[in-house]
Design an enzyme around this catalytic site. Structure first.
Site, mmCIF file in Angstrom:
data_model
loop_
_atom_site.group_PDB
_atom_site.id
_atom_site.type_symbol
_atom_site.label_atom_id
_atom_site.label_comp_id
_atom_site.label_asym_id
_atom_site.label_seq_id
_atom_site.Cartn_x
_atom_site.Cartn_y
_atom_site.Cartn_z
ATOM 1 N N CYS A 10 0.866 -1.180 0.000
ATOM 2 C CA CYS A 10 0.000 0.000 0.000
ATOM 3 C C CYS A 10 0.902 1.228 0.000
ATOM 4 O O CYS A 10 2.103 1.120 -0.245
ATOM 5 C CB CYS A 10 -0.956 -0.012 1.203
ATOM 6 N N THR A 11 0.352 2.393 0.274
ATOM 7 C CA THR A 11 1.131 3.627 0.157
ATOM 8 C C THR A 11 2.281 3.699 1.145
ATOM 9 O O THR A 11 3.432 3.921 0.767
ATOM 10 C CB THR A 11 0.220 4.853 0.342
#
Length: 320
Positions: free
Chosen positions: A175-176
């Site tokens: 994810c980020t």
């Protein structure tokens, strides 16, 4: 550059979350930081911006707390504040997914450094899984990543059945910044997946430490920058203009506030549609004026940083 952006999280038990929130808010005010910080019984999550010296002092003071000794900051350069205000809030979870019973500090997927992730990601027995929302992975994602067609992370538990076909594989989640993967990988383990891994520090850390190789497109971020480059090895554009479908990684919010869709829109179509994602949204009577950026931060006239301490109202109940 004179400013820094700090992205961080730490899953760790926090008692007296209301008291901690107030103390942490005061610390950020003293250091002239802006951004969004979430405090929950399960930990701390934030993205803040500030001057280099102020950010350095903040990182030192946070990590001096034994509860956050293992916390890692992702640090990026910026020309100015990437936030207009400071918000420090108490929530039931530091990333909303509806799984408060899962405690990543007790059990979660194996953490992979950026270099370890790069070495594993192309192996035949590996499946890369993007646990982010659709508007994020449509702008940029790892080559060959499996996406789950979710509008919000809270939909993740209902999409796990789509990964059943990969139960005999090694699952690499990303994810980020890493925070969603902590719960996503822990939930996969709970659901019977055995070989679950996660990119430690997320896309941002991968870009900073591994050059972002094979991350296609840009990374969506939740601050005034909207999208950032992470791949300095073999960059590419995978997103297309929402209107004319030409390659474009220029991310905007639809100028119609009732739509507000996050979509790529090339400069030509941006001017033609005046920031709207479609002719219908362009004609909407409430359409916001378009200034060429496609972002519409809330007006912060008369903003006083200390206002958050005065006006904050704690949730009526926080359940552990």
């Amino acid at each position: 550059m004179d400013y820094r952006v700090l992205l961080y999280y730490c899953y760790t038990p926090i008692e007296n979350v209301e008291q901690f929130r107030e103390e942490h808010h005061r610390l950020c005010l003293q250091l002239n930081l802006r951004g969004r910080i979430i405090v929950a019984p399960e930990g701390l999550n934030g993205t803040v911006s500030g001057l280099v010296a102020d950010c350095a002092e903040y990182m030192q003071l946070v990590k001096a707390d034994p509860r956050f000794a293992a916390l890692e900051f992702k640090v990026e350069e910026a020309e100015a504040h990437t936030f207009q205000k400071l918000h420090v809030r108490v929530k039931p979870e530091i990333v909303h997914v509806g799984l408060p019973h899962i405690k990543p500090y007790e059990r979660t997927g194996v953490h992979l450094s950026p270099e370890e992730f790069r070495a594993m990601k192309d192996q035949d027995d590996v499946v890369i899984v993007d646990v982010r929302s659709d508007y994020e992975y449509e702008l940029g994602r790892f080559k060959n990543a499996v996406t789950l067609d979710i509008e919000n992370f809270r939909e993740f538990p209902d999409r796990v059945e789509r990964l059943e076909q990969y139960k005999d594989k090694k699952i690499l989640t990303y994810c980020t910044g890493g925070i969603k993967c902590e719960k996503a990988s822990a939930f996969l383990l709970e659901q019977g997946f055995e070989n679950v891994y996660q990119l430690h520090g997320g896309i941002i850390k991968y870009g900073l430490e591994a050059g972002g190789e094979d991350f296609e497109g840009k990374c969506y971020v939740f601050d005034g920058r909207v999208a950032v480059d992470v791949n300095h090895v073999n960059p590419s554009i995978i997103s297309a203009c929402h209107h004319c479908h030409t390659p474009s990684d220029r991310m905007v919010n639809c100028a119609n506030p009732h739509c507000n869709a996050h979509v790529p829109l090339c400069e030509t179509c941006g001017e033609q549609l005046q920031g709207a994602c479609s002719p219908a949204c362009q004609e909407h009577p409430d359409k916001r004026p378009y200034d060429g950026t496609g972002t519409y931060p809330k007006i912060s006239n008369h903003y006083r940083p200390e206002q958050g301490l005065i006006s904050y109202r704690a949730p009526t109940a926080i359940k552990n």
